[in-house]
Design a protein around this motif. Structure first.
Motif, PDB file in Angstrom:
ATOM      1  N   ILE A   1       0.835  -1.204   0.000  1.00  0.00           N
ATOM      2  CA  ILE A   1       0.000   0.000   0.000  1.00  0.00           C
ATOM      3  C   ILE A   1       0.868   1.252   0.000  1.00  0.00           C
ATOM      4  CG2 ILE A   1      -1.587   1.379   1.418  1.00  0.00           C
ATOM      5  CD1 ILE A   1      -2.900  -1.236   2.290  1.00  0.00           C
ATOM      6  N   GLN A   2       1.918   1.248   0.839  1.00  0.00           N
ATOM      7  CA  GLN A   2       2.730   2.462   0.955  1.00  0.00           C
ATOM      8  C   GLN A   2       3.630   2.665  -0.263  1.00  0.00           C
ATOM      9  OE1 GLN A   2       5.336   2.856   4.406  1.00  0.00           O
ATOM     10  NE2 GLN A   2       4.766   5.010   4.552  1.00  0.00           N
ATOM     11  N   ILE A   3       4.181   1.592  -0.818  1.00  0.00           N
ATOM     12  CA  ILE A   3       4.974   1.733  -2.035  1.00  0.00           C
ATOM     13  C   ILE A   3       4.098   2.266  -3.163  1.00  0.00           C
ATOM     14  CG2 ILE A   3       6.248   0.494  -3.831  1.00  0.00           C
ATOM     15  CD1 ILE A   3       7.260  -1.399  -1.643  1.00  0.00           C
ATOM     16  N   SER A   4       2.891   1.728  -3.272  1.00  0.00           N
ATOM     17  CA  SER A   4       1.956   2.208  -4.283  1.00  0.00           C
ATOM     18  C   SER A   4       1.613   3.676  -4.067  1.00  0.00           C
ATOM     19  CB  SER A   4       0.682   1.353  -4.254  1.00  0.00           C
ATOM     20  OG  SER A   4      -0.291   1.842  -5.148  1.00  0.00           O
ATOM     21  N   GLY A   5       1.363   4.039  -2.784  1.00  0.00           N
ATOM     22  CA  GLY A   5       1.061   5.433  -2.480  1.00  0.00           C
ATOM     23  C   GLY A   5       2.216   6.356  -2.797  1.00  0.00           C
ATOM     24  N   GLY A   6       3.433   5.909  -2.484  1.00  0.00           N
ATOM     25  CA  GLY A   6       4.613   6.718  -2.773  1.00  0.00           C
ATOM     26  C   GLY A   6       4.840   6.893  -4.259  1.00  0.00           C
ATOM     27  N   LEU A   7       4.685   5.818  -5.012  1.00  0.00           N
ATOM     28  CA  LEU A   7       4.858   5.904  -6.466  1.00  0.00           C
ATOM     29  C   LEU A   7       3.821   6.821  -7.096  1.00  0.00           C
ATOM     30  CD1 LEU A   7       5.651   2.161  -7.328  1.00  0.00           C
ATOM     31  CD2 LEU A   7       7.248   4.095  -7.371  1.00  0.00           C
ATOM     32  N   SER A   8       2.563   6.711  -6.615  1.00  0.00           N
ATOM     33  CA  SER A   8       1.507   7.566  -7.170  1.00  0.00           C
ATOM     34  C   SER A   8       1.701   9.022  -6.781  1.00  0.00           C
ATOM     35  CB  SER A   8       0.130   7.083  -6.699  1.00  0.00           C
ATOM     36  OG  SER A   8      -0.037   7.312  -5.310  1.00  0.00           O
ATOM     37  N   TYR A   9       2.320   9.254  -5.614  1.00  0.00           N
ATOM     38  CA  TYR A   9       2.561  10.616  -5.155  1.00  0.00           C
ATOM     39  C   TYR A   9       3.690  11.277  -5.935  1.00  0.00           C
ATOM     40  CZ  TYR A   9       2.662  14.457  -1.788  1.00  0.00           C
ATOM     41  OH  TYR A   9       2.574  15.696  -1.196  1.00  0.00           O
TER      42      TYR A   9
ATOM     43  N   GLN B   1      -5.436  17.308   5.178  1.00  0.00           N
ATOM     44  CA  GLN B   1      -6.272  17.213   3.988  1.00  0.00           C
ATOM     45  C   GLN B   1      -5.699  16.217   2.983  1.00  0.00           C
ATOM     46  OE1 GLN B   1      -6.883  20.951   2.024  1.00  0.00           O
ATOM     47  NE2 GLN B   1      -8.246  20.097   0.456  1.00  0.00           N
ATOM     48  N   VAL B   2      -4.369  16.228   2.815  1.00  0.00           N
ATOM     49  CA  VAL B   2      -3.737  15.307   1.870  1.00  0.00           C
ATOM     50  C   VAL B   2      -3.921  13.866   2.336  1.00  0.00           C
ATOM     51  CG1 VAL B   2      -1.550  14.585   0.844  1.00  0.00           C
ATOM     52  CG2 VAL B   2      -2.039  17.019   1.149  1.00  0.00           C
ATOM     53  N   ILE B   3      -3.695  13.617   3.638  1.00  0.00           N
ATOM     54  CA  ILE B   3      -3.796  12.260   4.179  1.00  0.00           C
ATOM     55  C   ILE B   3      -5.229  11.745   4.071  1.00  0.00           C
ATOM     56  CG2 ILE B   3      -3.627  10.882   6.294  1.00  0.00           C
ATOM     57  CD1 ILE B   3      -1.251  12.621   7.099  1.00  0.00           C
ATOM     58  N   GLU B   4      -6.208  12.589   4.401  1.00  0.00           N
ATOM     59  CA  GLU B   4      -7.589  12.131   4.417  1.00  0.00           C
ATOM     60  C   GLU B   4      -8.171  11.980   3.011  1.00  0.00           C
ATOM     61  OE1 GLU B   4      -9.898  14.485   7.112  1.00  0.00           O
ATOM     62  OE2 GLU B   4      -8.908  13.635   8.882  1.00  0.00           O
ATOM     63  N   THR B   5      -7.586  12.640   2.032  1.00  0.00           N
ATOM     64  CA  THR B   5      -8.083  12.484   0.659  1.00  0.00           C
ATOM     65  C   THR B   5      -7.319  11.404  -0.109  1.00  0.00           C
ATOM     66  OG1 THR B   5      -6.626  14.296  -0.070  1.00  0.00           O
ATOM     67  CG2 THR B   5      -8.913  14.845   0.499  1.00  0.00           C
ATOM     68  N   GLN B   6      -6.013  11.273   0.174  1.00  0.00           N
ATOM     69  CA  GLN B   6      -5.197  10.319  -0.579  1.00  0.00           C
ATOM     70  C   GLN B   6      -4.819   9.079   0.224  1.00  0.00           C
ATOM     71  OE1 GLN B   6      -2.015  11.978  -2.998  1.00  0.00           O
ATOM     72  NE2 GLN B   6      -2.851  14.033  -2.750  1.00  0.00           N
ATOM     73  N   GLY B   7      -5.057   9.075   1.536  1.00  0.00           N
ATOM     74  CA  GLY B   7      -4.789   7.899   2.343  1.00  0.00           C
ATOM     75  C   GLY B   7      -3.571   8.042   3.229  1.00  0.00           C
ATOM     76  N   LYS B   8      -3.539   7.214   4.286  1.00  0.00           N
ATOM     77  CA  LYS B   8      -2.426   7.244   5.233  1.00  0.00           C
ATOM     78  C   LYS B   8      -1.095   6.881   4.577  1.00  0.00           C
ATOM     79  CE  LYS B   8      -5.156   6.055   9.374  1.00  0.00           C
ATOM     80  NZ  LYS B   8      -6.482   5.918   8.742  1.00  0.00           N
ATOM     81  N   GLU B   9      -1.152   6.149   3.470  1.00  0.00           N
ATOM     82  CA  GLU B   9       0.082   5.678   2.850  1.00  0.00           C
ATOM     83  C   GLU B   9       0.928   6.798   2.258  1.00  0.00           C
ATOM     84  OE1 GLU B   9      -3.330   4.652  -0.099  1.00  0.00           O
ATOM     85  OE2 GLU B   9      -2.988   4.717   2.061  1.00  0.00           O
ATOM     86  N   VAL B  10       0.337   7.981   2.044  1.00  0.00           N
ATOM     87  CA  VAL B  10       1.117   9.090   1.472  1.00  0.00           C
ATOM     88  C   VAL B  10       1.636  10.035   2.545  1.00  0.00           C
ATOM     89  CG1 VAL B  10      -0.222   8.977  -0.665  1.00  0.00           C
ATOM     90  CG2 VAL B  10      -0.872  10.623   1.113  1.00  0.00           C
TER      91      VAL B  10
END
Length: 492
Positions: free
Chosen positions: A205-213, A375-384
């Motif tokens: 989840i976090q690798i995916s979030g980091g890559l998407s970020y 706002q970023v965490i709640e819209t994009q998820g804890k993984e970012v």
């Protein structure tokens, strides 16, 4: 596959049925396991709390007991690994991906939504760090300490096999060689598979979030499943090289990367604030430890305790057979007192400093600079959360890349170590299980992470841990009772 044990055959068969169910009927799996989880937490939340706190009290008592000078090995035997390497290996196996995932996400989550009172206040910030220290401090490491100690004593002092059931021999006698012992080992296998699957899922989840970020890559379940496949191949390659090479070198690399990130934020972040948080919260944590250790909030039940503290206690219990066996494997030659002091206190302090640096920096930015992190965490998820924080500093993209590498190496180390341990459990405790068996379990535990993500995302990962932990909690109590029976006999 030749020469497979009954534990291997039964465990693989049941795991395959469960995983096929999750792949074919993910919604049904999520509904059924979610209902069981709710029942367990409502009916036995108090049991998780008493079990974990009791293990902590027992570990501390051993430091001052007459058993502290007993070596985990033959009299006069030297430790197998140097002290620094030992710390690096036990830390990477014990926390790994979860620490990177929650380092920013947990303190900020508590700051925004505290267990009591209003969010975004100084009181909420103090509670955020107190609970982060609680969830990652002495309690989880007491679980690992006592499980590992029981196993190391049996293996290296008594010459027993590397099996959970072998640790119960003093109490259960020859029954550990029959159906009862095999049942214990099968429960240990399932706790390991789903406990580690939770961490592997968090890593994906976090690798995916980091890559998407950082890049135009969608943060979807499909991306997370691809990441699991890629990293599984990498950790299987590492697992097949053995503990003296793959795991040892990766653990040292993990510590180097983790410390580099810590130094970066400590130097460029609000250094004085971070150290004030560390010192103040450490004192607050110690002062309130007795009350928080027994707190079930029966008069103000908002569900927060189930979502956080009880989930963590179940997660750490599910990790106990894996981490306990691995720490036992690398701790030959140390005395009981040295072992307990090292495993209980050193990682606890490191985790406290980690949360002070990462969580402290995030909350300082929120309190004083209004960066909009929530706002970023709640819209994009804890993984970012981690990547959003690093972006606030010079070389943020470079450090985010370093963080992605750290998560990947933690992913590899956790999967590598768990594959080794599962191989031991299903090979009659062999200290060097065959590559075929390790490969099989590597695929199964990664598939488990994928199925849990597919059926319920982060909530599914948490549910898997809670269900796997419940039966193993009783096995841990058997292990500890058996250990003390053996220690008493040796000192008689």
């Amino acid at each position: 596959m030749r020469h497979t044990t009954p534990v291997f055959k039964v465990s693989c068969s049941i795991a395959t049925v469960f995983l096929v169910w999750g792949a074919v009927r993910p919604v049904q799996l999520a509904d059924v396991t979610g209902a069981i989880q709710s029942w367990l937490l409502n009916a036995f939340g108090w049991f998780y709390l008493l079990c974990v706190t009791g293990l902590l009290m027992t570990a501390v008592a051993l430091i001052f007991s007459r058993y502290g000078d007993i070596p985990l090995g033959r009299d006069g035997e030297r430790a197998e690994f140097p002290l620094v390497t030992w710390f690096a290996m036990l830390f990477c196996a014990g926390m790994g991906i979860g620490l990177v995932f929650w380092g920013v996400a947990e303190p900020t989550a508590h700051y925004y939504h505290p267990p009591v009172g209003e969010g975004h206040t100084p009181a909420a910030a103090a509670l955020a760090f107190r609970y982060a220290f609680l969830h990652w401090g002495l309690h989880p490491w007491a679980i690992f300490t006592m499980t590992a100690l029981c196993l190391a004593y049996v293996q290296f002092r008594k010459g027993g096999p590397g099996l959970i059931s072998a640790g119960c021999r003093s109490l259960l006698g020859d029954r550990v060689d029959g159906v009862l012992g095999r049942t214990i080992d099968i429960f240990a296998v399932f706790a390991t598979v789903f406990g580690v699957a939770t961490s592997l899922g968090l890593g994906a989840i976090q690798i995916s979030g980091g890559l998407s970020y950082l890049f135009p890559i969608p943060n979807t379940v499909a991306t997370q499943l691809v990441i699991i496949v890629i990293v599984t191949v990498l950790f299987l390659i590492s697992a097949l090289t053995g503990i003296q090479r793959g795991i040892k070198y990766l653990s040292n690399l993990n510590m180097t990367l983790a410390v580099s990130l810590m130094i970066f934020l400590l130097a460029l972040g609000p250094t004085a604030f971070i150290m004030d948080v560390f010192v103040t919260t450490l004192g607050d944590y110690i002062q309130t430890l007795p009350s928080t250790s027994f707190s079930m909030a029966p008069f103000n039940d908002t569900g927060w305790l189930d979502d956080w503290t009880l989930f963590y206690w179940a997660w750490w219990i599910a990790w106990a057979p894996f981490v306990g066996t691995f720490i036992a494997r690398i701790s030959r030659g140390r005395t009981i007192r040295e072992f307990v002091l090292g495993v209980l206190f050193v990682p606890t302090l490191f985790c406290a400093l980690w949360f002070s640096i990462f969580g402290g920096t995030a909350i300082a930015l929120e309190m004083f600079d209004q960066t909009g992190l929530q706002q970023v965490i709640e819209t994009q998820g804890k993984e970012v959360a981690l990547f959003t924080l690093l972006e606030q500093f010079p070389l943020g993209a470079v450090m985010s890349g370093l963080a992605l590498l750290l998560i990947a190496t933690f992913f590899i180390t956790s999967g590598d170590s768990a594959t080794f341990v599962l191989g031991m459990f299903t090979s009659n405790g062999a200290m060097n299980p065959s590559n075929t068996i390790k490969f099989t379990w590597g695929v199964i535990q990664s598939f488990a992470a994928a199925v849990l993500l597919w059926s319920g995302g982060l909530k599914g990962l948490q549910t898997g841990s809670i269900l796997a932990a419940f039966p193993f909690a009783f096995i841990m109590l058997l292990l500890v009772a058996s250990l003390f029976k053996s220690l008493k006999a040796e000192k008689a």
